[in-house]
Design a protein around this motif. Structure first.
Motif, PDB file in Angstrom:
ATOM      1  N   SER A  29       0.907  -1.177  -0.030  1.00  0.00           N
ATOM      2  CA  SER A  29      -0.003  -0.117   0.006  1.00  0.00           C
ATOM      3  C   SER A  29       0.951   1.293   0.195  1.00  0.00           C
ATOM      4  N   ASN A  98       9.979  -0.144   6.127  1.00  0.00           N
ATOM      5  CA  ASN A  98       8.822  -0.372   6.791  1.00  0.00           C
ATOM      6  C   ASN A  98       7.692   0.130   5.770  1.00  0.00           C
ATOM      7  N   LEU A 100       3.558  -0.830   4.596  1.00  0.00           N
ATOM      8  CA  LEU A 100       2.190  -0.823   4.900  1.00  0.00           C
ATOM      9  C   LEU A 100       1.520  -1.772   3.843  1.00  0.00           C
ATOM     10  N   SER A 101       0.852  -3.061   4.016  1.00  0.00           N
ATOM     11  CA  SER A 101       0.416  -3.719   2.961  1.00  0.00           C
ATOM     12  C   SER A 101      -1.159  -4.097   3.262  1.00  0.00           C
ATOM     13  N   ARG A 103      -2.707  -6.700   3.165  1.00  0.00           N
ATOM     14  CA  ARG A 103      -2.771  -7.893   3.986  1.00  0.00           C
ATOM     15  C   ARG A 103      -2.522  -7.629   5.473  1.00  0.00           C
ATOM     16  N   SER A 104      -2.035  -6.467   5.902  1.00  0.00           N
ATOM     17  CA  SER A 104      -1.962  -6.027   7.229  1.00  0.00           C
ATOM     18  C   SER A 104      -2.288  -4.617   7.233  1.00  0.00           C
ATOM     19  N   PRO A 105      -3.578  -4.209   6.910  1.00  0.00           N
ATOM     20  CA  PRO A 105      -3.811  -2.623   6.708  1.00  0.00           C
ATOM     21  C   PRO A 105      -3.680  -1.870   7.951  1.00  0.00           C
ATOM     22  N   LEU A 106      -3.782  -2.366   8.930  1.00  0.00           N
ATOM     23  CA  LEU A 106      -3.881  -1.626  10.407  1.00  0.00           C
ATOM     24  C   LEU A 106      -2.139  -1.284  10.831  1.00  0.00           C
ATOM     25  N   SER A 107      -1.422  -1.768  10.378  1.00  0.00           N
ATOM     26  CA  SER A 107      -0.130  -1.656  10.897  1.00  0.00           C
ATOM     27  C   SER A 107       1.119  -1.858   9.979  1.00  0.00           C
ATOM     28  N   MET A 109       4.538  -2.917   8.769  1.00  0.00           N
ATOM     29  CA  MET A 109       5.520  -4.087   8.945  1.00  0.00           C
ATOM     30  C   MET A 109       6.908  -3.787   8.378  1.00  0.00           C
ATOM     31  N   TYR A 111      10.667  -4.889   6.805  1.00  0.00           N
ATOM     32  CA  TYR A 111      10.970  -6.284   5.837  1.00  0.00           C
ATOM     33  C   TYR A 111      12.389  -6.140   5.879  1.00  0.00           C
TER      34      TYR A 111
END
Length: 122
Positions: A29, A98, A100-101, A103-107, A109, A111
Motif C-alpha cells: 500500500s 517499513n 504498509l500492506s 494484507r495487514s492494513p492496520l499496521s 511491517m 522487512y
C-alpha cells in the motif's frame, strides 16, 4: 508476500564506486522509511543510511560524504551510491523498509532483503 531484493553488489577496488539497488515488490500500500544496513565478518549489523518517505536522510558517521541514499517512490526502490570505497566497507549490505500492506492494513511491517555482498579490494 512483500519481498525486498537487493542488487548491485560485487567486487570493487579501493577508491572505486558501486551503486546498490533494492526493489520492493508484492502487495504494497505504501512504504515509509527505507534504509541500508551492513554486516561485516565478525561484527554486528549496523545502520548505514536511511531515507524517509519525504526524502529526509541520515548516515552513519563512517560513510558521511562518501555514500548517498536515494529512493524512487514510483518504483518502490531505494538506492545506495557508494563512492571512495574503503576496505572497511566490505560487508553484506541489507535493504530494510517499513511497509504498509493490504494484507495487514492496520499496521506497518518491517522487512529485510536477503543481502548483497560488497567486497572492496586493495
Amino acid at each position: 508476500q512483500v519481498q525486498l531484493v537487493e542488487s548491485g553488489g560485487g567486487l570493487v577496488q579501493a577508491g572505486g564506486s558501486l551503486r546498490l539497488s533494492c526493489a520492493a515488490s508484492g502487495s504494497i500500500s505504501s512504504i515509509n522509511a527505507m534504509g541500508w544496513y551492513r554486516q561485516a565478518p565478525g561484527k554486528q549489523r549496523e545502520l548505514v543510511a536511511t531515507i524517509s518517505s519525504g526524502g529526509s536522510t541520515n548516515y552513519a558517521d563512517s560513510v558521511k560524504g562518501r555514500f548517498t541514499i536515494s529512493r524512487d517512490n514510483a518504483k518502490n526502490t531505494v538506492y545506495l551510491q557508494m563512492n571512495s570505497l574503503k576496505a572497511e566497507d566490505t560487508a553484506v549490505y541489507y535493504c530494510n523498509a517499513n511497509i504498509l500492506s493490504p494484507r495487514s492494513p492496520l499496521s506497518v511491517m518491517n522487512y529485510w532483503g536477503g543481502g548483497t555482498l560488497v567486497t572492496v579490494s586493495s
